[in-house]
Design a protein around this motif. Structure first.
Motif, mmCIF file in Angstrom:
data_model
loop_
_atom_site.group_PDB
_atom_site.id
_atom_site.type_symbol
_atom_site.label_atom_id
_atom_site.label_comp_id
_atom_site.label_asym_id
_atom_site.label_seq_id
_atom_site.Cartn_x
_atom_site.Cartn_y
_atom_site.Cartn_z
ATOM 1 N N GLY A 1 0.818 -1.211 0.000
ATOM 2 C CA GLY A 1 0.000 0.000 0.000
ATOM 3 C C GLY A 1 0.851 1.260 0.000
ATOM 4 O O GLY A 1 2.014 1.253 0.381
ATOM 5 N N TRP A 2 0.258 2.349 -0.457
ATOM 6 C CA TRP A 2 0.937 3.637 -0.523
ATOM 7 C C TRP A 2 0.644 4.450 0.733
ATOM 8 O O TRP A 2 -0.463 4.389 1.269
ATOM 9 N N PRO A 3 1.616 5.275 1.167
ATOM 10 C CA PRO A 3 1.344 6.170 2.301
ATOM 11 C C PRO A 3 0.196 7.123 1.977
ATOM 12 O O PRO A 3 0.074 7.603 0.855
ATOM 13 N N TYR A 4 -0.630 7.375 2.939
ATOM 14 C CA TYR A 4 -1.789 8.259 2.848
ATOM 15 C C TYR A 4 -2.878 7.733 1.914
ATOM 16 O O TYR A 4 -3.868 8.400 1.696
ATOM 17 N N VAL A 5 -2.687 6.561 1.325
ATOM 18 C CA VAL A 5 -3.715 5.972 0.460
ATOM 19 C C VAL A 5 -4.254 4.701 1.103
ATOM 20 O O VAL A 5 -5.469 4.551 1.256
ATOM 21 N N ALA A 6 -3.364 3.777 1.479
ATOM 22 C CA ALA A 6 -3.798 2.513 2.081
ATOM 23 C C ALA A 6 -4.464 2.764 3.436
ATOM 24 O O ALA A 6 -5.542 2.246 3.713
ATOM 25 N N VAL A 7 -3.819 3.529 4.289
ATOM 26 C CA VAL A 7 -4.365 3.943 5.582
ATOM 27 C C VAL A 7 -3.999 5.411 5.728
ATOM 28 O O VAL A 7 -2.835 5.777 5.654
ATOM 29 N N TRP A 8 -5.010 6.239 5.946
ATOM 30 C CA TRP A 8 -4.738 7.671 6.034
ATOM 31 C C TRP A 8 -4.504 8.078 7.481
ATOM 32 O O TRP A 8 -5.181 7.624 8.395
ATOM 33 N N ASP A 9 -3.515 8.966 7.654
ATOM 34 C CA ASP A 9 -3.236 9.552 8.961
ATOM 35 C C ASP A 9 -2.711 10.953 8.729
ATOM 36 O O ASP A 9 -2.056 11.225 7.719
ATOM 37 N N MET A 10 -2.998 11.856 9.648
ATOM 38 C CA MET A 10 -2.561 13.243 9.491
ATOM 39 C C MET A 10 -1.115 13.460 9.930
ATOM 40 O O MET A 10 -0.573 14.526 9.737
ATOM 41 N N HIS A 11 -0.479 12.453 10.513
ATOM 42 C CA HIS A 11 0.900 12.581 10.975
ATOM 43 C C HIS A 11 1.876 12.372 9.821
ATOM 44 O O HIS A 11 1.542 11.731 8.823
ATOM 45 N N PRO A 12 3.121 12.865 9.969
ATOM 46 C CA PRO A 12 4.149 12.579 8.954
ATOM 47 C C PRO A 12 4.449 11.087 8.878
ATOM 48 O O PRO A 12 4.109 10.321 9.784
ATOM 49 N N VAL A 13 5.125 10.680 7.832
ATOM 50 C CA VAL A 13 5.337 9.247 7.582
ATOM 51 C C VAL A 13 6.545 8.671 8.314
ATOM 52 O O VAL A 13 6.822 7.480 8.186
ATOM 53 N N GLY A 14 7.269 9.474 9.103
ATOM 54 C CA GLY A 14 8.495 8.983 9.745
ATOM 55 C C GLY A 14 8.271 7.862 10.734
ATOM 56 O O GLY A 14 8.946 6.827 10.684
ATOM 57 N N ALA A 15 7.331 8.037 11.668
ATOM 58 C CA ALA A 15 7.108 7.003 12.690
ATOM 59 C C ALA A 15 6.588 5.703 12.079
ATOM 60 O O ALA A 15 7.096 4.625 12.414
ATOM 61 N N PRO A 16 5.599 5.741 11.166
ATOM 62 C CA PRO A 16 5.187 4.477 10.546
ATOM 63 C C PRO A 16 6.305 3.836 9.718
ATOM 64 O O PRO A 16 6.375 2.609 9.627
ATOM 65 N N ALA A 17 7.179 4.652 9.153
ATOM 66 C CA ALA A 17 8.300 4.085 8.391
ATOM 67 C C ALA A 17 9.255 3.337 9.317
ATOM 68 O O ALA A 17 9.764 2.264 8.960
ATOM 69 N N LEU A 18 9.501 3.880 10.510
ATOM 70 C CA LEU A 18 10.342 3.169 11.475
ATOM 71 C C LEU A 18 9.679 1.873 11.935
ATOM 72 O O LEU A 18 10.349 0.851 12.102
ATOM 73 N N VAL A 19 8.368 1.911 12.141
ATOM 74 C CA VAL A 19 7.650 0.698 12.536
ATOM 75 C C VAL A 19 7.718 -0.328 11.405
ATOM 76 O O VAL A 19 7.903 -1.528 11.645
ATOM 77 N N ALA A 20 7.569 0.130 10.150
ATOM 78 C CA ALA A 20 7.669 -0.789 9.004
ATOM 79 C C ALA A 20 9.062 -1.414 8.925
ATOM 80 O O ALA A 20 9.199 -2.605 8.628
ATOM 81 N N ALA A 21 10.090 -0.622 9.201
ATOM 82 C CA ALA A 21 11.454 -1.170 9.213
ATOM 83 C C ALA A 21 11.600 -2.212 10.322
ATOM 84 O O ALA A 21 12.223 -3.260 10.120
ATOM 85 N N GLY A 22 11.016 -1.915 11.480
ATOM 86 C CA GLY A 22 11.046 -2.893 12.572
ATOM 87 C C GLY A 22 10.310 -4.170 12.207
ATOM 88 O O GLY A 22 10.758 -5.274 12.525
ATOM 89 N N PHE A 23 9.170 -4.031 11.533
ATOM 90 C CA PHE A 23 8.429 -5.217 11.076
ATOM 91 C C PHE A 23 9.248 -6.008 10.063
ATOM 92 O O PHE A 23 9.237 -7.241 10.073
#
Length: 177
Positions: A93-115
């Motif tokens: 999925g694409w950022p802001y398309v698959a699941v929308w959030d008003m926060h920047p993409v940095g924290a989810p990107a770190l979580v994705a790297a951890g996953f």
């Protein structure tokens, strides 16, 4: 004045003096009132090993203090949203398309790297949080040491992040009314 062959550890420090030099040839006290004292002869590898030991200790204590958070499924709604975003990104999925959030993409990107490294689990997210607390503590430790503080003061500064970073994770979430 005899000078050692090795460079001093601190480029701003004057060269180390020969212990056999007569007292009349020692440099005078600088305006602060203290004469330069000879420092212990630490090698760079020994200092790096001490820093590595401090980093490992900070990581171990951060994991230990955040251990109660590993048992809870939800700590914060933002964390749950980051987990959902990271999972969808890893599935294409694409950022802001698959699941929308008003926060920047940095924290989810770190979580994705951890996953990607540790697998998709809540424990991976909590371990990533403990690592972030440990890295922050280590950076504070190094800042104090580089500012010419001693290592014990640096460790105290590194541990100063834990009351806010660990107590919230260990407490149950506050229900919203």
């Amino acid at each position: 004045m005899a000078i050692h062959d090795r460079r001093p550890l601190d480029p701003l420090a004057p060269p180390a003096l020969d212990a056999t030099a007569p007292a009349s040839r020692l440099p005078p006290a600088y305006p602060g009132g203290y004469a330069w004292r000879r420092r212990p002869d630490w090698s760079y590898s020994r200092l790096a090993l001490r820093d590595l030991t401090a980093a490992a200790g900070l990581l171990a204590l951060a994991v230990l203090l955040r251990l109660p958070s590993f048992l809870q499924s939800v700590i914060d709604p933002d964390e749950s949203l980051y987990v959902l975003q990271a999972r969808e990104w890893l599935r294409g999925g694409w950022p802001y398309v698959a699941v929308w959030d008003m926060h920047p993409v940095g924290a989810p990107a770190l979580v994705a790297a951890g996953f990607a490294i540790l697998g998709e689990s809540i424990a991976a997210v909590r371990l990533l949080g403990a690592a972030a607390v440990a890295v922050t503590g280590f950076l504070l430790f190094r800042t104090v040491v580089l500012a010419r503080g001693d290592r014990l003061t640096g460790l105290a500064a590194g541990c100063s992040t834990w009351p806010t970073a660990c107590c919230r994770a260990a407490s149950p979430p506050i229900p919203k009314s």
